[in-house]
Design a protein around this motif. Structure first.
Motif, PDB file in Angstrom:
ATOM      1  N   GLY A  23      54.772 -31.473 -62.481  1.00 34.73           N
ATOM      2  CA  GLY A  23      54.955 -30.920 -61.138  1.00 34.73           C
ATOM      3  C   GLY A  23      55.957 -31.685 -60.297  1.00 34.73           C
ATOM      4  N   LEU A  24      56.147 -32.973 -60.613  1.00 34.69           N
ATOM      5  CA  LEU A  24      57.082 -33.790 -59.833  1.00 34.69           C
ATOM      6  C   LEU A  24      58.366 -34.081 -60.608  1.00 34.69           C
ATOM      7  N   ALA A  25      58.535 -33.394 -61.719  1.00 35.24           N
ATOM      8  CA  ALA A  25      59.717 -33.515 -62.601  1.00 35.24           C
ATOM      9  C   ALA A  25      60.724 -34.590 -62.229  1.00 35.24           C
ATOM     10  N   GLY A  26      60.604 -35.737 -62.814  1.00 36.63           N
ATOM     11  CA  GLY A  26      61.632 -36.759 -62.638  1.00 36.63           C
ATOM     12  C   GLY A  26      61.421 -37.675 -61.444  1.00 36.63           C
ATOM     13  N   THR A  27      60.594 -37.279 -60.483  1.00 37.17           N
ATOM     14  CA  THR A  27      60.432 -38.146 -59.305  1.00 37.17           C
ATOM     15  C   THR A  27      59.178 -39.014 -59.369  1.00 37.17           C
ATOM     16  N   LEU A  28      58.252 -38.706 -60.279  1.00 35.52           N
ATOM     17  CA  LEU A  28      57.053 -39.550 -60.420  1.00 35.52           C
ATOM     18  C   LEU A  28      57.496 -40.944 -60.857  1.00 35.52           C
ATOM     19  N   SER A  29      57.154 -41.953 -60.071  1.00 34.41           N
ATOM     20  CA  SER A  29      57.666 -43.295 -60.357  1.00 34.41           C
ATOM     21  C   SER A  29      56.561 -44.303 -60.618  1.00 34.41           C
ATOM     22  N   GLY A  30      55.327 -43.967 -60.270  1.00 32.70           N
ATOM     23  CA  GLY A  30      54.229 -44.896 -60.528  1.00 32.70           C
ATOM     24  C   GLY A  30      52.939 -44.124 -60.683  1.00 32.70           C
ATOM     25  N   PHE A  31      52.104 -44.582 -61.613  1.00 30.38           N
ATOM     26  CA  PHE A  31      50.821 -43.923 -61.834  1.00 30.38           C
ATOM     27  C   PHE A  31      49.859 -45.008 -62.312  1.00 30.38           C
ATOM     28  N   GLU A  32      49.163 -45.595 -61.361  1.00 25.16           N
ATOM     29  CA  GLU A  32      48.287 -46.730 -61.625  1.00 25.16           C
ATOM     30  C   GLU A  32      46.833 -46.269 -61.619  1.00 25.16           C
ATOM     31  N   LEU A  33      46.028 -46.849 -62.494  1.00 23.39           N
ATOM     32  CA  LEU A  33      44.607 -46.513 -62.509  1.00 23.39           C
ATOM     33  C   LEU A  33      43.776 -47.757 -62.220  1.00 23.39           C
ATOM     34  N   ILE A  34      42.784 -47.596 -61.345  1.00 23.81           N
ATOM     35  CA  ILE A  34      41.883 -48.698 -61.021  1.00 23.81           C
ATOM     36  C   ILE A  34      40.460 -48.222 -61.307  1.00 23.81           C
ATOM     37  N   TRP A  35      39.760 -48.961 -62.156  1.00 25.73           N
ATOM     38  CA  TRP A  35      38.381 -48.607 -62.468  1.00 25.73           C
ATOM     39  C   TRP A  35      37.483 -48.945 -61.256  1.00 25.73           C
ATOM     40  N   ASP A  36      36.339 -48.312 -61.181  1.00 28.16           N
ATOM     41  CA  ASP A  36      35.479 -48.424 -59.997  1.00 28.16           C
ATOM     42  C   ASP A  36      35.187 -49.866 -59.552  1.00 28.16           C
ATOM     43  N   LYS A  37      34.775 -50.710 -60.506  1.00 29.54           N
ATOM     44  CA  LYS A  37      34.386 -52.078 -60.095  1.00 29.54           C
ATOM     45  C   LYS A  37      35.585 -52.862 -59.561  1.00 29.54           C
ATOM     46  N   THR A  67      30.723 -57.223 -71.325  1.00 27.81           N
ATOM     47  CA  THR A  67      29.703 -57.521 -70.317  1.00 27.81           C
ATOM     48  C   THR A  67      28.350 -57.860 -70.962  1.00 27.81           C
ATOM     49  N   GLU A  68      28.211 -57.559 -72.249  1.00 25.71           N
ATOM     50  CA  GLU A  68      26.980 -57.957 -72.942  1.00 25.71           C
ATOM     51  C   GLU A  68      27.011 -59.417 -73.394  1.00 25.71           C
ATOM     52  N   ILE A  69      28.195 -60.023 -73.340  1.00 28.33           N
ATOM     53  CA  ILE A  69      28.309 -61.431 -73.751  1.00 28.33           C
ATOM     54  C   ILE A  69      27.655 -62.308 -72.683  1.00 28.33           C
ATOM     55  N   SER A  70      26.785 -63.174 -73.107  1.00 30.11           N
ATOM     56  CA  SER A  70      26.101 -64.072 -72.174  1.00 30.11           C
ATOM     57  C   SER A  70      27.110 -65.036 -71.546  1.00 30.11           C
ATOM     58  N   GLY A  71      27.111 -65.105 -70.225  1.00 26.92           N
ATOM     59  CA  GLY A  71      28.088 -65.955 -69.536  1.00 26.92           C
ATOM     60  C   GLY A  71      29.148 -65.139 -68.821  1.00 26.92           C
ATOM     61  N   VAL A  72      29.330 -63.874 -69.237  1.00 26.66           N
ATOM     62  CA  VAL A  72      30.291 -62.997 -68.560  1.00 26.66           C
ATOM     63  C   VAL A  72      29.616 -62.372 -67.342  1.00 26.66           C
ATOM     64  N   GLU A  73      30.276 -62.438 -66.206  1.00 28.74           N
ATOM     65  CA  GLU A  73      29.685 -61.949 -64.961  1.00 28.74           C
ATOM     66  C   GLU A  73      30.236 -60.592 -64.508  1.00 28.74           C
ATOM     67  N   HIS A  74      31.495 -60.324 -64.823  1.00 31.17           N
ATOM     68  CA  HIS A  74      32.051 -59.024 -64.456  1.00 31.17           C
ATOM     69  C   HIS A  74      33.304 -58.749 -65.273  1.00 31.17           C
ATOM     70  N   CYS A  75      33.689 -57.494 -65.280  1.00 39.83           N
ATOM     71  CA  CYS A  75      34.897 -57.082 -66.006  1.00 39.83           C
ATOM     72  C   CYS A  75      35.641 -56.081 -65.129  1.00 39.83           C
ATOM     73  N   PHE A  76      36.715 -56.552 -64.508  1.00 39.94           N
ATOM     74  CA  PHE A  76      37.536 -55.691 -63.653  1.00 39.94           C
ATOM     75  C   PHE A  76      38.682 -55.098 -64.482  1.00 39.94           C
ATOM     76  N   ILE A  77      38.921 -53.805 -64.342  1.00 38.02           N
ATOM     77  CA  ILE A  77      39.960 -53.139 -65.147  1.00 38.02           C
ATOM     78  C   ILE A  77      40.883 -52.331 -64.235  1.00 38.02           C
ATOM     79  N   PHE A  78      42.172 -52.455 -64.498  1.00 31.82           N
ATOM     80  CA  PHE A  78      43.175 -51.686 -63.741  1.00 31.82           C
ATOM     81  C   PHE A  78      44.466 -51.735 -64.548  1.00 31.82           C
ATOM     82  N   GLY A  79      45.428 -50.892 -64.206  1.00 34.39           N
ATOM     83  CA  GLY A  79      46.686 -51.006 -64.938  1.00 34.39           C
ATOM     84  C   GLY A  79      47.636 -49.862 -64.788  1.00 34.39           C
ATOM     85  N   HIS A  80      48.767 -50.038 -65.475  1.00 32.56           N
ATOM     86  CA  HIS A  80      49.866 -49.073 -65.463  1.00 32.56           C
ATOM     87  C   HIS A  80      49.564 -48.026 -66.540  1.00 32.56           C
TER      88      HIS A  80
END
Lengths: 429, 429
Positions: free
Chosen positions: B209-223, B332-345
Motif C-alpha cells: 500500500g505504501l509502495a516504496g515509501t515504507l522505511s521502517g517496520f519495527e515490532l515490540i513484544w508486549d513485555k 524464562t524457564e531457566i532458573s535465574g532468568v527474570e525476564h525476556c524482552f523482545i523487539f526488533g527490525h
C-alpha cells in the motif's frame, strides 16, 4: 541460444552432489571446465576451447520453495529468469530483476555475472537480490549458505565473493532470491532535453518528487533515439526528433490514480518552469509496451553498419554528459567509424554505446576501444558496468582496476582454484 | 566513549600512507594490531590485549568531497556518522543509515561491521551504501577503489570482502558513500496486534500500500513495550497495554498531505477489516520523537535486573512468531532468568532480546545462549544480524555457519593476513 562450440565433453549434472563429484575429478586431474547456463552473456565468459569440459546446469531447474511470508524463492541454477517471474506472479509478488534476455538467461549465470538491467536504480543488481547461495568450490567442496535471511553479520559474507566472479571462483548451484510486493500502478513517460545538466536536475527532481516509486530512468541520445525509431525499426518516436536527449522514466506505485496525478503534476510543473522541453505520458498498456520496446529492443541499432562494437561503461552520473561528448567526438573522428549510438541506465551511471564501422580491422577495433575506455581511467569509471569482463574486455581490466586490485584478485583466484580449472583464461590476461 | 584498555601502544595515523607504513612494520615483525573507531561496537570486536598495538583512525576525519550530482560523499575512516548526516543536510540529500550510536560511531567501524539500524528495510545495510572503498592490507598494500560509481562488474567486487570483516582482513581508511534525496514527508504510527500471523500480513499490506515509501517496520513484544514505557522510563505508551505485539512503522515520502492521507486510509481500512486492533498516528514532530524514542532508546530495559544478556539474531520473517515463542518459553524457564524482552527490525528478520538475570554465573550465561541460539541452527538463522561476531559470539559462529564456510573464511584470513596481525583472536575460535 544455439551457439556451436567444440569441447572435450559436455556434462549435465542433475544435483549439487553431481557438480561436486565432477569438480573433484576435474580438480584432481587439473581438467579445465567452463560453466554454461543460458549463454546470453555479452563478454565471452562462456567461450570454450577444445581441451575443456562444459558443465551445463540446464538439468538443474527445480523451483524448490516459494515462501510468501518471508518473501523468498529458492531455485536451482538452471531455472530461467522468466520462470521465476511467472512462478511468483500469482502470489502478488515480483522478482524485480529484468532485462531483455529474461527468456533464456539462467539464475546461475545471472548470479555469476551479477546482471543488472532496467530497474537497478530502485531494486539493485542481482547482488542485492540474492539472500542465500549454494556454491561448489573447485575441489568439490559444497558451500551451502542457502539462507532466507536479509541480515547476516555472522562473519564474512562469502556469497559476495562468488556473485559476479564469472565462474572463476566456484560453481553456483542454488540461490535464495528476495521477492518484493507487486506494484499496483505503473507510469511511464518520455521527456526531451537539450542539456545534460538539466537531465541530472530532472533526475533529482523526479527522484525527490516520486519518493521511493521511481523505478527506471533511462537516457537515449538523439542519434540513438532516431536510430531506434527510424524506418529500420517498427517502433515510432513517442516525441518528435530535434532534441538532444530523451529520458524514458518509470514509476511503480500503489495507487493508480494518485500516482498518475503525481507524475502529471511533476511533469507539467517542470514544463512550466522550462526545465524540460517536451513530455509524453503513456496512456495505456500498449503505450507502455511501445515506450519500453523502443528502449529495450536495441536490435535496430545493429542494422546501420557492417560491423559494430558494443560497450557497457560505468561512470559517475554527474560526469556523463561531458565525458560522453568527448568520447563521441573522438570515436566519430576515427576513420572507418560510421556512427556512435548512446543510451543507458543513466540514474545508475551506466551507459551503453553501439559504434558502427565499415570494417572489422583489428587496429580500428583497438582504436575504438581506446577512445571509449581511456577517458574512464582518470575519472574512476569502469569498462564494465553490468556485462562482466569475460574474454572480450580482459586486456582493458587495468583501465578500471589498479594493479594492486588485480594482484589481490589473482591471489584469491589462486587460493580458491589452485589448479586453475574454473573457467581459466577468463577475466585475467 | 571512554573505555579503559591496556595496549603496547596507541598510534594515531593522519593519512592512508601512515596506516600503510604502520602495517608494513607490524607485518614484518608479526606485531598484532587492533583498529579503533568510535568504540560503539556490541560484540567486543575492538578488545585489546597488552601485547597489541591500537591503531585509532580518529585523526583521519576529513570529508573529502560531496558530489551533489552523482550523489556521493567521500570521507576518511574517522568521520562520525552524524557528521555525514549533517554535512549533506543543506544539499537536500540524506545518508540514510541511522542508529542510536550515530554521535560516536565512525565510518571505518561502520564499514568494518556492516552496521544496520532502523531503515535497513528501505535503504539496506552499510554494505548497500558503500560505492567505493580504500583499504590497507596487512602487509601495507593500499587497495584504492574509491569510485563514485553504482555499477561495476569489472571483475571481483573486492570491497564486499572487507565490509563486515571486523578488521580482520584489512584496515578501512576511506569510503565513498551513496546519498539519497531527502524525503519531504514523514509518517509514523503505532499499531497493536494479538497474533504474529497478522503482523506479517500487515507488513505485506503496508509494503504494497505504501509502495516504496515504507522505511521502517519495527515490532515490540508486549513485555518489552511495557518495560520501555513504565515508570523506569520517561516515555509514555502511545497505545494502551493489553495487546501482544506493537508495530512501529514509518513512511518517508514526497507529498506531506497525500502521504498522510494514504497512511490514514490504509490504517482505517485495516481497522475496519479487523486486521489490526488499534492504531495511533503521529500528529506532530514531537509525536514522532516520542514514538521513536520509545523504540530507539532501549536503556530502560537494562534497569529491571542485576545482569543482562543482549542478543541480535536473524531469522526468516515468516518464522519469527513461532520461533520466538519457543525461545521465550525456554529462556524464562531457566532458573535465574527474570525476564525476556523482545523487539526488533521485523521486516528485515532481525530480532533483539534483552534477557535479565539475577546472577552472572557462567553456566547460566551458557544456558541462556544455548536457548536462544540452538533453535536458529535448524531454520537457517544467524547468531548475529547486525552486531558482528567479535569475541562475544565466536563460540557460536558454527550455529549460523557450516564447517565448510568457516574453513573457507579461515583460508581467506590466512591468505590476506599470513602473519595474523589484524585483529587476531576475533571472529574465529
Amino acid at each position: 541460444m544455439d551457439v556451436p562450440f567444440s569441447a572435450k565433453a559436455v556434462v549435465l549434472p542433475r544435483s549439487t552432489q553431481d557438480v561436486s563429484n565432477i569438480l573433484k575429478i576435474c580438480h584432481d586431474h587439473s581438467q579445465p571446465v567452463v560453466m554454461h547456463g543460458g549463454l546470453t552473456g555479452l563478454a565471452g565468459g562462456t567461450e570454450v576451447s577444445a581441451n575443456e569440459i562444459v558443465i551445463s546446469l540446464e538439468k538443474m531447474k527445480a523451483i524448490e520453495d516459494i515462501d510468501e511470508k518471508s518473501r523468498t524463492i529458492t531455485v536451482e541454477a538452471g531455472v530461467i529468469l522468466e520462470e521465476v517471474h511467472e512462478a511468483v506472479l500469482s502470489k502478488g509478488l515480483i522478482f524485480p530483476l529484468n532485462f531483455g534476455a529474461k527468456g533464456s538467461a539462467q539464475i546461475g549465470g545471472i548470479v555469476s555475472t551479477n546482471a543488472g538491467g532496467l530497474r537497478v536504480f530502485r531494486y539493485g543488481m542481482m547482488r542485492n537480490l540474492v539472500l542465500g547461495l549454494e556454491v561448489v568450490l573447485a575441489d568439490g567442496t559444497i558451500i551451502n549458505s542457502l539462507k532466507k535471511i536479509i541480515k547476516d553479520n555472522s562473519a564474512y559474507d562469502l556469497k559476495h565473493m562468488f556473485i559476479g566472479s564469472e565462474g572463476t571462483l566456484g560453481v553456483v548451484t542454488k540461490a535464495v532470491l528476495r521477492l518484493m510486493e507487486a506494484p499496483r500502478s505503473r507510469n511511464s513517460a518520455f521527456v526531451a532535453f537539450n542539456e545534460y545538466e538539466k537531465v541530472v536536475s530532472f533526475l533529482k527532481y523526479m527522484d525527490k518528487g516520486l519518493a521511493g516509486t521511481l523505478s527506471g530512468f533511462e537516457l537515449i541520445w538523439d542519434k540513438a533515439y532516431e536510430g531506434l525509431s527510424s524506418s529500420k525499426s517498427s517502433v515510432k518516436p513517442p516525441l518528435p526528433y530535434g532534441h538532444q536527449y530523451y529520458v524514458l522514466l518509470e514509476s511503480l506505485g500503489s495507487h493508480p490514480e494518485a500516482d498518475r496525478l503525481a507524475m502529471e503534476q511533476l511533469l507539467s510543473d517542470a514544463l512550466e518552469m522550462g526545465n524540460i522541453l517536451d513530455a509524453v505520458l503513456a496512456q495505456s498498456e500498449s503505450d507502455h509496451r511501445w515506450f519500453w520496446t523502443l528502449r529495450e529492443d536495441v536490435q535496430p541499432l545493429l542494422h546501420y553498419s557492417a560491423y559494430e562494437q558494443l560497450f557497457d561503461i560505468s561512470l559517475p552520473t554527474g560526469l556523463i554528459g561531458k565525458i560522453l561528448d568527448t568520447i563521441e567526438k573522438e570515436v566519430t573522428e576515427i576513420s572507418g567509424v560510421e556512427h556512435c549510438f548512446i543510451f543507458g541506465h543513466i540514474a545508475d551511471g551506466n551507459v551503453h554505446l553501439v559504434i558502427g564501422k565499415n570494417s572489422d580491422d583489428q587496429i580500428l577495433t583497438k582504436m575504438v576501444n581506446e577512445a571509449v575506455y581511456q577517458p574512464l581511467k582518470a575519472i574512476g569509471g569502469s569498462v564494465s558496468a553490468e556485462h562482466g569482463i569475460g574474454v572480450h574486455k580482459k586486456q582493458y581490466l587495468s583501465y578500471s582496476r589498479s594493479l594492486e586490485e588485480i594482484e589481490l584478485m589473482k591471489t584469491l583466484k589462486k587460493t580458491l582454484d589452485p589448479n586453475n580449472i574454473l573457467n581459466p583464461g577468463k577475466i585475467f590476461i
